[in-house]
Design a protein around this motif. Structure first.
Motif, short mmCIF file in Angstrom:
data_model
loop_
_atom_site.label_atom_id
_atom_site.label_comp_id
_atom_site.label_asym_id
_atom_site.label_seq_id
_atom_site.Cartn_x
_atom_site.Cartn_y
_atom_site.Cartn_z
N ALA A 78 0.84 -1.20 0.00
CA ALA A 78 0.00 0.00 0.00
C ALA A 78 0.88 1.25 0.00
N ARG A 79 1.92 1.24 0.80
CA ARG A 79 2.85 2.37 0.81
C ARG A 79 3.56 2.48 -0.54
N PHE A 83 1.27 4.22 -3.12
CA PHE A 83 0.84 5.62 -2.96
C PHE A 83 1.93 6.59 -2.53
N LEU A 84 3.04 6.09 -2.01
CA LEU A 84 4.08 6.99 -1.51
C LEU A 84 5.32 6.91 -2.39
N ARG A 114 -4.34 0.42 -7.04
CA ARG A 114 -4.62 1.43 -6.02
C ARG A 114 -6.07 1.37 -5.57
N GLU A 132 -1.61 7.63 7.73
CA GLU A 132 -0.40 8.04 7.03
C GLU A 132 -0.68 8.25 5.54
N LEU A 133 -1.40 7.32 4.94
CA LEU A 133 -1.67 7.43 3.51
C LEU A 133 -2.62 8.58 3.21
N ARG A 134 -3.61 8.81 4.05
CA ARG A 134 -4.52 9.93 3.83
C ARG A 134 -3.79 11.27 3.95
N SER A 172 -0.91 11.26 0.74
CA SER A 172 -1.27 10.95 -0.65
C SER A 172 -2.67 11.50 -0.95
N PHE A 207 -4.82 8.71 -2.48
CA PHE A 207 -5.40 7.79 -1.51
C PHE A 207 -6.59 8.44 -0.81
#
Length: 216
Positions: free
Chosen positions: A87-88, A91-92, A110, A136-138, A141, A144
């Motif tokens: 997931a990271r 998106f990162l 994604r 973290e993703l919100r 990104s 995301f």
């Protein structure tokens, strides 16, 4: 009652399951998701010639992989569990740059990641690893966060992926995901059509990595 609501709203199977999880009528929630992999599954992926085998947690962390998966996906010597989280990687950019192979089109994956993480938060509402990952993703990104706000829980069908590998070039593989419900994990298998150029590329990658040919 919930079944009637689901029928009236024309919910899909995945959406109906998510509805039950939200109200607590699905299987009992556990505090944290399981990160231990059965020995039999680890042995299985090591015995699959010409197949990239990866076991993912409910939070998309790579828990186990065979030699061919390591060769295709890479794993830097200083890799952390965060670096091994798909997931990271999806998106990162700072995590994706550490990956050996780039995926040509990440759109479908994604969407899949976001929908599966949303259902995971319902199954494990008190799991700090999943909660912190989503936060973290919100935060980092926009893509995301935009997908998260759609509240989509329908997984995307991902049939093929094309990896751009720095040593052997592009390789297109079929992607099949097998659920391991006892530990809420996914066994992901990447294969190429026998006799195809992509199968030969996977074989070359295996030889580069292990110095030996695969055997059926």
């Amino acid at each position: 009652m919930l079944a009637g609501i689901a029928d009236a709203l024309l919910l899909t199977d995945a959406e109906t399951t998510h509805l039950h999880e939200l109200v607590g009528t699905a299987r009992k929630n556990t505090a944290t998701h399981d990160r231990t992999v059965r020995a039999s599954i680890m042995a299985l992926i090591d015995r699959l010639p010409g197949t990239v085998g990866v076991v993912l947690s409910a939070a998309f962390e790579i828990l186990a992989r065979n030699d061919l998966a390591l060769a295709l996906l890479g794993d830097p010597a200083d890799a952390t569990p965060a670096d091994r989280n798909l997931a990271r990687r999806a998106f990162l950019p700072e995590v994706a740059r550490k990956t050996r192979s780039d995926v040509a089109d990440m759109t479908e994956f994604r969407h899949h990641v976001v929908s599966q993480l949303r259902t995971a938060t319902a199954r494990y509402p008190n799991d700090p690893a999943i909660r912190d990952l989503v936060a973290e993703l919100r935060e980092n990104s926009d893509d995301f966060d935009r997908l998260w706000q759609r509240h989509d829980v329908q997984p995307k069908l991902i049939i093929t992926k094309t990896f751009q590998h720095p040593e052997v070039g592009p390789v297109t593989v079929d992607c099949d995901t097998l659920l391991l419900p006892d530990r809420d994990q996914q066994l992901v298998l990447f294969t190429a059509k026998p006799g195809s150029h992509d199968a030969a590329t996977l074989e070359l990658l295996h030889v580069i990595t292990t110095g030996s040919l695969t055997t059926s």
